[in-house]
Design an enzyme around this catalytic site. Structure first.
Site, short mmCIF file in Angstrom:
data_model
loop_
_atom_site.label_atom_id
_atom_site.label_comp_id
_atom_site.label_asym_id
_atom_site.label_seq_id
_atom_site.Cartn_x
_atom_site.Cartn_y
_atom_site.Cartn_z
N GLY A 49 0.95 -1.15 0.05
CA GLY A 49 -0.09 0.07 -0.01
C GLY A 49 1.08 1.06 -0.08
O GLY A 49 1.91 1.27 -0.65
N GLU A 50 0.63 2.12 0.89
CA GLU A 50 1.31 3.23 0.89
C GLU A 50 1.92 3.73 2.41
O GLU A 50 1.08 3.55 3.36
CB GLU A 50 0.85 4.43 0.69
CG GLU A 50 1.40 5.67 0.24
CD GLU A 50 2.42 5.51 -0.87
OE1 GLU A 50 3.74 5.71 -0.43
OE2 GLU A 50 2.41 4.79 -1.84
N SER A 51 3.25 3.36 2.68
CA SER A 51 3.56 3.26 4.06
C SER A 51 3.26 4.53 4.94
O SER A 51 3.21 4.64 6.07
CB SER A 51 5.15 2.99 4.12
OG SER A 51 5.91 3.92 3.42
N CYS A 81 6.26 -5.39 0.58
CA CYS A 81 6.05 -4.27 -0.01
C CYS A 81 6.07 -3.12 1.01
O CYS A 81 6.87 -2.77 1.90
CB CYS A 81 5.32 -3.83 -1.13
SG CYS A 81 5.90 -2.75 -2.28
N ARG A 101 12.62 3.23 0.38
CA ARG A 101 11.50 3.30 -0.35
C ARG A 101 11.63 3.56 -1.86
O ARG A 101 12.53 4.28 -2.22
CB ARG A 101 10.39 4.38 0.07
CG ARG A 101 10.04 4.22 1.53
CD ARG A 101 9.19 5.09 2.14
NE ARG A 101 7.86 5.31 1.26
CZ ARG A 101 7.10 6.47 1.39
NH1 ARG A 101 7.22 7.27 2.34
NH2 ARG A 101 6.00 6.49 0.72
N ILE A 130 5.94 -3.37 -7.28
CA ILE A 130 5.34 -2.27 -7.52
C ILE A 130 5.59 -1.15 -6.85
O ILE A 130 5.66 -1.14 -5.46
CB ILE A 130 3.80 -2.37 -7.35
CG1 ILE A 130 3.44 -3.72 -8.25
CG2 ILE A 130 2.89 -1.61 -7.70
CD1 ILE A 130 1.92 -4.14 -8.02
N ARG A 131 6.35 -0.04 -7.38
CA ARG A 131 7.22 0.90 -6.54
C ARG A 131 7.79 0.42 -5.30
O ARG A 131 7.54 0.85 -4.25
CB ARG A 131 6.05 2.03 -6.16
CG ARG A 131 5.27 2.81 -7.21
CD ARG A 131 4.76 3.94 -6.87
NE ARG A 131 3.89 4.50 -7.63
CZ ARG A 131 4.03 5.43 -8.63
NH1 ARG A 131 5.28 5.82 -8.96
NH2 ARG A 131 3.20 5.91 -9.49
N HIS A 166 5.09 -8.99 -4.65
CA HIS A 166 3.76 -9.23 -4.33
C HIS A 166 3.23 -10.57 -4.68
O HIS A 166 2.51 -10.73 -5.91
CB HIS A 166 2.71 -8.44 -5.05
CG HIS A 166 2.84 -6.82 -4.56
ND1 HIS A 166 1.90 -6.37 -3.46
CD2 HIS A 166 3.68 -5.70 -4.74
CE1 HIS A 166 2.45 -5.06 -3.20
NE2 HIS A 166 3.22 -4.71 -3.93
N GLU A 168 0.88 -12.34 -3.81
CA GLU A 168 -0.46 -12.53 -3.74
C GLU A 168 -1.03 -12.19 -5.04
O GLU A 168 -2.33 -12.42 -5.41
CB GLU A 168 -1.10 -11.69 -2.59
CG GLU A 168 -1.26 -10.21 -2.84
CD GLU A 168 0.11 -9.39 -2.70
OE1 GLU A 168 1.12 -10.18 -2.50
OE2 GLU A 168 0.02 -8.10 -2.86
#
Ligand code: GLN
Length: 189
Positions: A49-51, A81, A101, A130-131, A166, A168
């Site tokens: 997600g976004e930390s 991630c 990051r 992903i990023r 990822h 999943e």
């Protein structure tokens, strides 16, 4: 014997895919947003997600202390991630790792690569980044499970597992299986 109950931190990010794969592997799954919900699970996945946003959620819910205790009693945690970033010394400080990051460059939105990961068997791990972060520094009791370009992207320390990619999203179940085995062992001890 019923499978263990695992939580997926559901403050923000890609928690639904993890819940799905964990259920397929036979685990009972609960979404965790509060300390009371955390107290009811035997292991926890911290999703991508976004930390920065996730950190705000952790602060709002007062989860940092309870997560520390969760780790201290040996309950397994699996961070992917943004979840890897959350575990590092600059965030929750639960694992002896430092993450960078967006380490592959902020323009690199996503890419895929097959990674050698001998601890999971001879077949490579198909990794979607992903990023993604990578690990820049790690303590003596951290084991590197996989790396790319010399940068660790899957690491393990006691009952803590953290990866940059990822599984999943691509039906790669071996890392979730490894986490669930730890949860099962912890719950049975
Ligand atoms: N770039 C995100 C962060 O810094 C992590 C990306 C992800 O979880 N897919 O938090």
């Amino acid at each position: 014997m019923p499978g263990p109950t695992v939580g997926v931190l559901a403050l923000q990010g890609a928690f639904a895919c993890h819940a799905q794969i964990l259920r397929r592997l036979g685990a009972g799954v609960r979404e965790v947003r509060t300390p009371a919900q955390l107290a009811e699970v035997d292991g926890l996945v911290i999703p991508g997600g976004e930390s920065t946003t996730m950190t705000l959620g952790v602060e709002r819910e007062g989860l940092a202390g309870p997560l520390q205790e969760f780790r201290d009693v040996g309950r397994p945690i699996f961070g992917t991630c943004a979840g890897l970033i959350m575990l590092d010394t600059k965030h929750l400080g639960l694992m002896a790792i430092t993450a960078e990051r967006n380490a592959f460059g902020s323009q690199v939105f996503s890419f895929e690569e097959n990674l050698a990961c001998p601890q999971l068997g001879p077949a490579p791990v198909h990794a979607v980044f992903i990023r993604a972060p990578w690990v820049t520094d790690y303590g003596a009791d951290v084991t590197v499970l996989a790396e790319t370009g010399g940068h660790p992207v899957a690491v393990e320390q006691d009952n803590l597992l953290a990866i940059s990619f990822h599984p999943e999203l691509v039906g790669e179940t071996r890392l979730h299986r490894r986490f669930l085995d730890r949860v099962q062992a912890w719950a049975a001890a």
